[in-house]
Design an enzyme around this catalytic site. Sequence first.
Site, PDB file in Angstrom:
ATOM      1  N   HIS A 117       2.611   3.132  -8.948  1.00 18.70           N
ATOM      2  CA  HIS A 117       2.462   1.685  -9.158  1.00 18.70           C
ATOM      3  C   HIS A 117       3.677   1.106  -9.898  1.00 18.70           C
ATOM      4  O   HIS A 117       4.091  -0.018  -9.635  1.00 18.70           O
ATOM      5  CB  HIS A 117       1.173   1.388  -9.934  1.00 18.70           C
ATOM      6  CG  HIS A 117      -0.072   1.736  -9.169  1.00 18.70           C
ATOM      7  ND1 HIS A 117      -0.256   1.376  -7.858  1.00 18.70           N
ATOM      8  CD2 HIS A 117      -1.196   2.419  -9.523  1.00 18.70           C
ATOM      9  CE1 HIS A 117      -1.443   1.812  -7.435  1.00 18.70           C
ATOM     10  NE2 HIS A 117      -2.026   2.454  -8.430  1.00 18.70           N
ATOM     11  N   ASP A 125       0.824  -1.208   0.000  1.00 17.55           N
ATOM     12  CA  ASP A 125       0.000   0.000   0.000  1.00 17.55           C
ATOM     13  C   ASP A 125       0.862   1.264   0.000  1.00 17.55           C
ATOM     14  O   ASP A 125       1.989   1.256   0.500  1.00 17.55           O
ATOM     15  CB  ASP A 125      -0.902  -0.031   1.241  1.00 17.55           C
ATOM     16  CG  ASP A 125      -2.093   0.904   1.109  1.00 17.55           C
ATOM     17  OD1 ASP A 125      -2.305   1.462   0.018  1.00 17.55           O
ATOM     18  OD2 ASP A 125      -2.808   1.079   2.114  1.00 17.55           O
ATOM     19  N   LEU A 144      10.862 -20.485  -4.526  1.00 19.88           N
ATOM     20  CA  LEU A 144       9.895 -19.561  -3.913  1.00 19.88           C
ATOM     21  C   LEU A 144       8.567 -19.720  -4.638  1.00 19.88           C
ATOM     22  O   LEU A 144       8.527 -19.694  -5.872  1.00 19.88           O
ATOM     23  CB  LEU A 144      10.379 -18.113  -4.064  1.00 19.88           C
ATOM     24  CG  LEU A 144       9.380 -17.039  -3.607  1.00 19.88           C
ATOM     25  CD1 LEU A 144       9.290 -17.000  -2.079  1.00 19.88           C
ATOM     26  CD2 LEU A 144       9.769 -15.655  -4.113  1.00 19.88           C
TER      27      LEU A 144
HETATM   28  C1  FPP Z   1      -2.153   0.093  -3.203  1.00 15.08           C
HETATM   29  O1  FPP Z   1      -1.619   1.399  -3.207  1.00 15.08           O
HETATM   30  C2  FPP Z   1      -1.589  -0.640  -4.322  1.00 15.08           C
HETATM   31  C3  FPP Z   1      -2.286  -1.214  -5.309  1.00 15.08           C
HETATM   32  C4  FPP Z   1      -3.756  -1.152  -5.398  1.00 15.08           C
HETATM   33  C5  FPP Z   1      -1.619  -1.899  -6.427  1.00 15.08           C
HETATM   34  C6  FPP Z   1      -0.365  -2.645  -6.053  1.00 15.08           C
HETATM   35  C7  FPP Z   1       0.298  -3.069  -7.291  1.00 15.08           C
HETATM   36  C8  FPP Z   1       1.620  -3.050  -7.512  1.00 15.08           C
HETATM   37  C9  FPP Z   1       2.662  -2.676  -6.544  1.00 15.08           C
HETATM   38  C10 FPP Z   1       2.087  -3.470  -8.820  1.00 15.08           C
HETATM   39  C11 FPP Z   1       2.570  -4.897  -8.822  1.00 15.08           C
HETATM   40  C12 FPP Z   1       1.681  -5.584  -9.680  1.00 15.08           C
HETATM   41  C13 FPP Z   1       1.672  -6.778 -10.268  1.00 15.08           C
HETATM   42  C14 FPP Z   1       0.610  -6.966 -11.216  1.00 15.08           C
HETATM   43  C15 FPP Z   1       2.557  -7.909 -10.077  1.00 15.08           C
HETATM   44  P1  FPP Z   1      -2.623   2.621  -3.391  1.00 15.08           P
HETATM   45  O2  FPP Z   1      -2.672   2.947  -4.837  1.00 15.08           O
HETATM   46  O3  FPP Z   1      -3.939   2.314  -2.794  1.00 15.08           O
HETATM   47  O4  FPP Z   1      -1.882   3.745  -2.604  1.00 15.08           O
HETATM   48  P2  FPP Z   1      -2.564   4.952  -1.840  1.00 15.08           P
HETATM   49  O5  FPP Z   1      -3.317   4.365  -0.675  1.00 15.08           O
HETATM   50  O6  FPP Z   1      -1.395   5.775  -1.412  1.00 15.08           O
HETATM   51  O7  FPP Z   1      -3.449   5.656  -2.812  1.00 15.08           O
END
Ligand code: FPP
Length: 249
Positions: A38, A21, A132
Amino acid sequence: MTETEPLPADRLPQHVAIIMDGNGRWAIQRGLPRLAGHRAGTENLRRIITASVEFGIKYLTIYAFSTENWGRPPEEVQGLMRILEDVIDKELGELHKEGVQLRHIGRLERLDPKIQEKVLNAVELTKNNERLILNVAFNYGGRDEIVCAIQRMIRDGVPPEAVTVDLVSQYLFTAGVPDPDLIIRTSGELRVSNFLIWQAAYSEWYITQTFWPDFGKEEYRRALEAYVQRDRRYGGISPVVSSGKSDAG
Ligand code: FPP
């Protein structure tokens, strides 16, 4: 424990799960579009996969896209789909070489057929790897997983008295995978967010304020060090420190 001291292999978590997150806030702090967060989060994921192999973690589950994430703006949803595709296109060969077995948890149905095919190919290619096991939760929701399990049990004609904790576990997307020992959530939110709600019954949590793109190998190690100090009681009493008081933990 110093940074160079080996982690005690016999006390390490077998299964680590991560709620990655804070990508959006990481980007906004830098005046960048959310998708840049992301992308940075994806680069970090790559580092954490390698670190997991190095630390000797057997199972890693990552929350990449929830059943609720469809409610985000279409360009962000599309961007996350593209990231999944890119990770498979660009990283699969290297992950395969590193001995990573890729698995998907969640529902594939709603994804673009081209992406579904790529995911299935990646799972097939890496199915015999053992270093893994990487579960990618994509279009995953804990409640949806339980609904899906109940539907399948009914369809299979399972009689009510045969429904046990073990049987339900076998009907989940994570069948055959031990429950997560440690769940890491970055960016300081204190929520479960529909992640592994059945499997997390007795998981230990590590919550950090750090945004996911900045959660590097050093902090991962600190999370593992914190875990090895924990006294897991599963609702019982610690054999070491038995105070005689009642304890719900
Ligand atoms: C939450 O942060 C994150 C997500 C909803 C996406 C997580 C995805 C990745 C790290 C990419 C890796 C992906 C794959 C397909 C392997 P947020 O956007 O909710 O952050 P915020 O709370 O600060 O808005």
